[in-house]
Scaffold this motif. Structure first.
Motif, PDB file in Angstrom:
ATOM      1  N   CYS A  88       0.849  -1.195   0.000  1.00 53.03           N
ATOM      2  CA  CYS A  88       0.000   0.000   0.000  1.00 53.03           C
ATOM      3  C   CYS A  88       0.888   1.250   0.000  1.00 53.03           C
ATOM      4  O   CYS A  88       1.221   1.785   1.065  1.00 53.03           O
ATOM      5  N   PHE A  89       1.269   1.684  -1.180  1.00 53.19           N
ATOM      6  CA  PHE A  89       2.151   2.851  -1.253  1.00 53.19           C
ATOM      7  C   PHE A  89       1.592   3.956  -2.143  1.00 53.19           C
ATOM      8  O   PHE A  89       2.241   4.975  -2.383  1.00 53.19           O
ATOM      9  N   GLY A  90       0.372   3.762  -2.678  1.00 60.41           N
ATOM     10  CA  GLY A  90      -0.345   4.833  -3.352  1.00 60.41           C
ATOM     11  C   GLY A  90       0.118   5.179  -4.748  1.00 60.41           C
ATOM     12  O   GLY A  90      -0.347   6.164  -5.318  1.00 60.41           O
ATOM     13  N   GLU A  91       0.990   4.408  -5.325  1.00 64.30           N
ATOM     14  CA  GLU A  91       1.463   4.679  -6.685  1.00 64.30           C
ATOM     15  C   GLU A  91       1.252   3.446  -7.560  1.00 64.30           C
ATOM     16  O   GLU A  91       1.139   2.317  -7.071  1.00 64.30           O
ATOM     17  N   ARG A  92       1.222   3.683  -8.904  1.00 65.29           N
ATOM     18  CA  ARG A  92       1.098   2.602  -9.889  1.00 65.29           C
ATOM     19  C   ARG A  92      -0.045   1.635  -9.516  1.00 65.29           C
ATOM     20  O   ARG A  92       0.135   0.432  -9.441  1.00 65.29           O
ATOM     21  N   HIS A  93      -1.207   2.182  -9.276  1.00 57.68           N
ATOM     22  CA  HIS A  93      -2.438   1.420  -8.989  1.00 57.68           C
ATOM     23  C   HIS A  93      -2.450   0.766  -7.620  1.00 57.68           C
ATOM     24  O   HIS A  93      -3.376   0.018  -7.302  1.00 57.68           O
ATOM     25  N   ALA A  94      -1.453   0.992  -6.786  1.00 59.80           N
ATOM     26  CA  ALA A  94      -1.460   0.415  -5.443  1.00 59.80           C
ATOM     27  C   ALA A  94      -2.438   1.161  -4.543  1.00 59.80           C
ATOM     28  O   ALA A  94      -2.721   2.341  -4.769  1.00 59.80           O
ATOM     29  N   PRO A  95      -2.973   0.513  -3.506  1.00 57.25           N
ATOM     30  CA  PRO A  95      -3.857   1.209  -2.561  1.00 57.25           C
ATOM     31  C   PRO A  95      -3.109   2.336  -1.842  1.00 57.25           C
ATOM     32  O   PRO A  95      -1.870   2.337  -1.784  1.00 57.25           O
ATOM     33  N   ALA A  96      -3.859   3.265  -1.299  1.00 55.83           N
ATOM     34  CA  ALA A  96      -3.265   4.375  -0.545  1.00 55.83           C
ATOM     35  C   ALA A  96      -2.474   3.842   0.644  1.00 55.83           C
ATOM     36  O   ALA A  96      -2.784   2.771   1.176  1.00 55.83           O
ATOM     37  N   PRO A  97      -1.452   4.566   1.075  1.00 52.76           N
ATOM     38  CA  PRO A  97      -0.656   4.126   2.228  1.00 52.76           C
ATOM     39  C   PRO A  97      -1.514   3.912   3.464  1.00 52.76           C
ATOM     40  O   PRO A  97      -2.575   4.536   3.634  1.00 52.76           O
ATOM     41  N   LEU A  98      -1.051   3.037   4.351  1.00 52.59           N
ATOM     42  CA  LEU A  98      -1.770   2.762   5.584  1.00 52.59           C
ATOM     43  C   LEU A  98      -1.789   3.996   6.477  1.00 52.59           C
ATOM     44  O   LEU A  98      -0.800   4.725   6.580  1.00 52.59           O
ATOM     45  N   SER A  99      -2.913   4.226   7.128  1.00 52.66           N
ATOM     46  CA  SER A  99      -2.967   5.267   8.152  1.00 52.66           C
ATOM     47  C   SER A  99      -2.300   4.729   9.421  1.00 52.66           C
ATOM     48  O   SER A  99      -2.048   3.518   9.550  1.00 52.66           O
ATOM     49  N   ASP A 100      -2.030   5.616  10.342  1.00 55.26           N
ATOM     50  CA  ASP A 100      -1.422   5.186  11.608  1.00 55.26           C
ATOM     51  C   ASP A 100      -2.328   4.187  12.330  1.00 55.26           C
ATOM     52  O   ASP A 100      -1.861   3.201  12.913  1.00 55.26           O
ATOM     53  N   ASP A 101      -3.647   4.454  12.275  1.00 55.86           N
ATOM     54  CA  ASP A 101      -4.590   3.561  12.958  1.00 55.86           C
ATOM     55  C   ASP A 101      -4.606   2.184  12.294  1.00 55.86           C
ATOM     56  O   ASP A 101      -4.635   1.148  12.984  1.00 55.86           O
ATOM     57  N   GLU A 102      -4.609   2.152  10.935  1.00 54.49           N
ATOM     58  CA  GLU A 102      -4.590   0.870  10.233  1.00 54.49           C
ATOM     59  C   GLU A 102      -3.339   0.074  10.584  1.00 54.49           C
ATOM     60  O   GLU A 102      -3.405  -1.135  10.855  1.00 54.49           O
ATOM     61  N   ARG A 103      -2.208   0.742  10.560  1.00 60.24           N
ATOM     62  CA  ARG A 103      -0.948   0.056  10.871  1.00 60.24           C
ATOM     63  C   ARG A 103      -0.978  -0.488  12.310  1.00 60.24           C
ATOM     64  O   ARG A 103      -0.550  -1.623  12.566  1.00 60.24           O
ATOM     65  N   HIS A 104      -1.499   0.332  13.233  1.00 60.06           N
ATOM     66  CA  HIS A 104      -1.554  -0.089  14.636  1.00 60.06           C
ATOM     67  C   HIS A 104      -2.460  -1.315  14.808  1.00 60.06           C
ATOM     68  O   HIS A 104      -2.108  -2.277  15.508  1.00 60.06           O
ATOM     69  N   ARG A 105      -3.613  -1.262  14.168  1.00 61.37           N
ATOM     70  CA  ARG A 105      -4.555  -2.379  14.294  1.00 61.37           C
ATOM     71  C   ARG A 105      -3.984  -3.651  13.684  1.00 61.37           C
ATOM     72  O   ARG A 105      -4.111  -4.748  14.255  1.00 61.37           O
ATOM     73  N   LEU A 106      -3.370  -3.546  12.526  1.00 61.93           N
ATOM     74  CA  LEU A 106      -2.782  -4.727  11.896  1.00 61.93           C
ATOM     75  C   LEU A 106      -1.676  -5.330  12.756  1.00 61.93           C
ATOM     76  O   LEU A 106      -1.451  -6.547  12.750  1.00 61.93           O
ATOM     77  N   ALA A 107      -1.000  -4.480  13.514  1.00 66.52           N
ATOM     78  CA  ALA A 107       0.111  -4.956  14.341  1.00 66.52           C
ATOM     79  C   ALA A 107      -0.346  -5.509  15.682  1.00 66.52           C
ATOM     80  O   ALA A 107       0.311  -6.412  16.238  1.00 66.52           O
ATOM     81  N   THR A 108      -1.482  -5.019  16.203  1.00 63.59           N
ATOM     82  CA  THR A 108      -1.804  -5.350  17.595  1.00 63.59           C
ATOM     83  C   THR A 108      -3.171  -5.976  17.828  1.00 63.59           C
ATOM     84  O   THR A 108      -3.376  -6.608  18.870  1.00 63.59           O
ATOM     85  N   ALA A 109      -4.120  -5.806  16.928  1.00 64.73           N
ATOM     86  CA  ALA A 109      -5.492  -6.271  17.193  1.00 64.73           C
ATOM     87  C   ALA A 109      -5.541  -7.783  17.352  1.00 64.73           C
ATOM     88  O   ALA A 109      -4.867  -8.522  16.631  1.00 64.73           O
ATOM     89  N   ALA A 110      -6.354  -8.232  18.306  1.00 68.55           N
ATOM     90  CA  ALA A 110      -6.533  -9.666  18.547  1.00 68.55           C
ATOM     91  C   ALA A 110      -8.017 -10.000  18.489  1.00 68.55           C
ATOM     92  O   ALA A 110      -8.875  -9.157  18.760  1.00 68.55           O
ATOM     93  N   LEU A 111      -8.311 -11.261  18.155  1.00 65.47           N
ATOM     94  CA  LEU A 111      -9.698 -11.701  18.037  1.00 65.47           C
ATOM     95  C   LEU A 111     -10.237 -12.296  19.331  1.00 65.47           C
ATOM     96  O   LEU A 111     -11.400 -12.722  19.374  1.00 65.47           O
TER      97      LEU A 111
END
Length: 425
Positions: A88-111
Motif C-alpha cells: 500500500c504505497f499509493g502509486e502505480r495502482h497500489a492502494p493508498a498508504p496505511l494510516s497510523d490507525d490501520e498500521r496499529h490495528r494490523l500490528a496489535t489487534a486480537a480476536l
C-alpha cells in the motif's frame, strides 16, 4: 494493483449483493488488459476477503471494503503489518498508504474478545443456530468453514480402481481421502487449482469432482446391485453417478428433478461415466412421471435443496447473501420432499435424507418432524448406517441432536453434510 482491484470488486459486491463470480466476470470485461493470471490472483484475494469478512472487520474496527481486504491479508494470508504496508504505497495502482490507525490495528489487534460469529466468520443472524448445532465449538466450526477447501475427486469404480486413478493423476500429487475408500484429494494451498476438467482421466470418466462428504453421503445410502433406486433431487447427477457405480450397473436408478434445467447436464455425464442403469425421468408439465414407482423402491434418496451452509469453504460469498427468508423457503421445500418421497418407498425399503447444511433446522429437526408424522418409518442409528455401508468408522460422527451422521470441516475434514437413513416398517 491486485489488492486495489479486489477492493473495487468488494465495493461492487457491497452495493449490489450478487454472486462474486458475476462481479469478477464484469470486472474482467471492463479491464480486458488484465491477463488470466492477474484475474486469478484478484479472484483469490476477493474470496479470501469474503471468507474472513467478519474477523477482518473486527481486526480493523471498520467494515469498509478496504478495511476488510487489509484485515483479510492478515487473517487469511498471514501477512504482518509491514508486509501489508509494502503493498500500500499509493502509486502505480497500489492502494493508498496505511494510516497510523490501520498500521496499529494490523500490528496489535486480537480476536480474543470478538463474538463467536466474528471469530467464526458467519452471519450474526445465524449465531443462535450455530450455537444450537455446535455449542461451545461454534466459532471453531465457523472458522473451519471459512478455510480453503482441497480438491476432492471420486474414483469411478465402473472404470478403474483408486490405485489406477492415483497413477493416472500422479503429476497432480493426489492422496487417498482419509474417510472415503473411493476418493482422492489434491491440496492446492494458496494457489490456483488445476484445470481438472481438462485432464484425460476426467474426460475419460475415470474420476469426478466430488467432495469427500458427498461421496460418503452416497456410500451411506448403501445402494446394492439389483435394487430399484429413485434419486428424487438428481440435479446434475453427482449422486446418481455415485449410486450407479455402487450398484455396478445392475438394478435400476430413476433420476428425477423438479427442474428440467438442472437435469440437463446429466446425460453427458452418464455417458462419460459409463453408467448404463439410469433412467432419467424429467418433469413433463402436470404429468406424474413417477406414478409407476409407488411403493416399489428399495431406496429413495433425497439430496435436499438447502442453505448450503456446509459448503461455505467452496462458496464463501454465499454465506453473506443468505437471508432468513431463504432458510424458511428451504425448510418448506424439504418438508414437501420428505412427504413426497415416502410414497415411493416399499415396505422394508430405505429413505435417505441428505443435506449440505450444518443447521439443525434443516437436518435433525426435519427428520424428527417427518418421523412424527410418518410412524411407519424408523431411523437407523449411526452405527447401523455405518455398518451397512461397510464404513463402521463413520459411526463416530453420530449426530448428538438425533438420528443421523454429521460431517464438518472441523470434525471430519470434509464439507458440512448431514445424512439420515430411515426404513419403512
Amino acid at each position: 494493483a491486485h489488492v486495489s482491484a479486489a477492493i473495487e470488486i468488494l465495493d461492487d459486491l457491497a452495493r449490489r449483493r450478487r454472486p462474486a463470480a458475476d462481479a469478477l466476470k464484469d470486472w474482467g470485461i471492463a479491464h480486458r488488459f488484465a491477463g488470466s493470471k492477474d484475474r486469478a490472483a484478484i479472484a483469490s484475494l476477493v474470496f479470501d476477503a469474503l471468507r474472513k469478512r467478519a474477523s477482518a472487520a473486527f481486526v480493523m474496527g471498520d467494515d469498509t471494503s478496504r478495511a476488510i481486504m487489509l484485515g483479510a491479508l492478515r487473517e487469511a494470508r498471514g501477512f504482518d503489518a509491514e508486509a501489508i504496508a509494502a503493498l500500500c504505497f499509493g502509486e502505480r495502482h497500489a492502494p493508498a498508504p496505511l494510516s497510523d490507525d490501520e498500521r496499529h490495528r494490523l500490528a496489535t489487534a486480537a480476536l480474543d474478545a470478538a463474538p463467536d460469529h466474528m471469530r467464526g466468520d458467519y452471519p450474526e443472524w445465524l449465531s443462535e443456530r450455530f450455537d444450537a448445532a455446535f455449542g461451545a465449538r461454534a466459532a471453531e466450526e465457523g472458522a473451519a468453514l471459512a478455510a480453503r477447501a482441497p480438491v476432492d475427486l471420486r474414483v469411478n469404480i465402473l472404470k478403474c480402481s483408486r490405485e489406477q486413478a492415483l497413477e493416472k493423476l500422479a503429476h497432480l500429487a493426489p492422496k487417498p481421502t482419509p474417510l472415503s475408500p473411493i476418493g482422492l484429494r489434491i491440496d492446492i494451498g494458496q494457489g490456483r487449482g488445476p484445470a481438472l476438467t481438462a485432464e484425460t482421466a476426467y474426460l475419460k470418466g475415470l474420476v469426478e469432482l466430488q467432495d469427500e462428504a458427498s461421496q460418503l453421503a452416497a456410500l451411506l445410502c448403501a445402494a446394492a446391485p439389483g435394487e430399484q433406486v429413485l434419486d428424487l433431487c438428481a440435479g446434475g447427477g453427482g449422486k446418481t453417478l455415485a449410486l450407479a457405480a455402487q450398484m455396478h450397473n445392475r438394478g435400476q436408478i430413476y433420476a428425477h428433478d423438479s427442474d428440467a434445467r438442472r437435469l440437463a447436464p446429466i446425460h453427458e455425464r452418464l455417458e462419460r461415466a459409463g453408467a448404463r442403469n439410469v433412467q432419467v425421468r424429467a418433469p413433463r408439465g402436470n404429468a406424474d412421471v413417477l406414478a409407476d414407482l409407488d411403493a416399489r423402491c428399495d431406496l429413495v434418496a433425497i439430496d435436499a435443496p438447502c442453505t448450503g451452509t456446509g459448503a461455505w469453504r467452496r462458496h464463501p460469498d454465499a454465506k453473506w447473501r443468505l437471508a432468513p427468508g431463504a432458510l424458511e423457503l428451504r425448510l418448506k421445500e424439504q418438508r414437501q420432499l420428505l412427504a413426497k418421497a415416502a410414497r415411493f418407498v416399499k415396505p422394508g425399503g430405505r429413505l435417505a435424507y441428505v443435506t449440505c447444511s450444518v443447521l439443525r433446522d434443516e437436518n435433525e429437526d426435519q427428520v424428527a418432524a417427518f418421523l412424527d408424522g410418518h410412524p411407519e418409518f424408523a431411523a437407523l442409528s449411526a452405527e447401523e448406517m455405518a455398518e451397512k455401508a461397510g464404513l463402521p468408522d463413520l459411526a463416530r460422527f453420530a449426530s448428538p441432536h438425533g438420528p443421523g451422521i454429521r460431517l464438518s470441516p472441523a470434525s471430519s475434514g470434509t464439507d458440512g453434510f448431514y445424512v439420515c437413513v430411515m426404513v419403512r416398517r
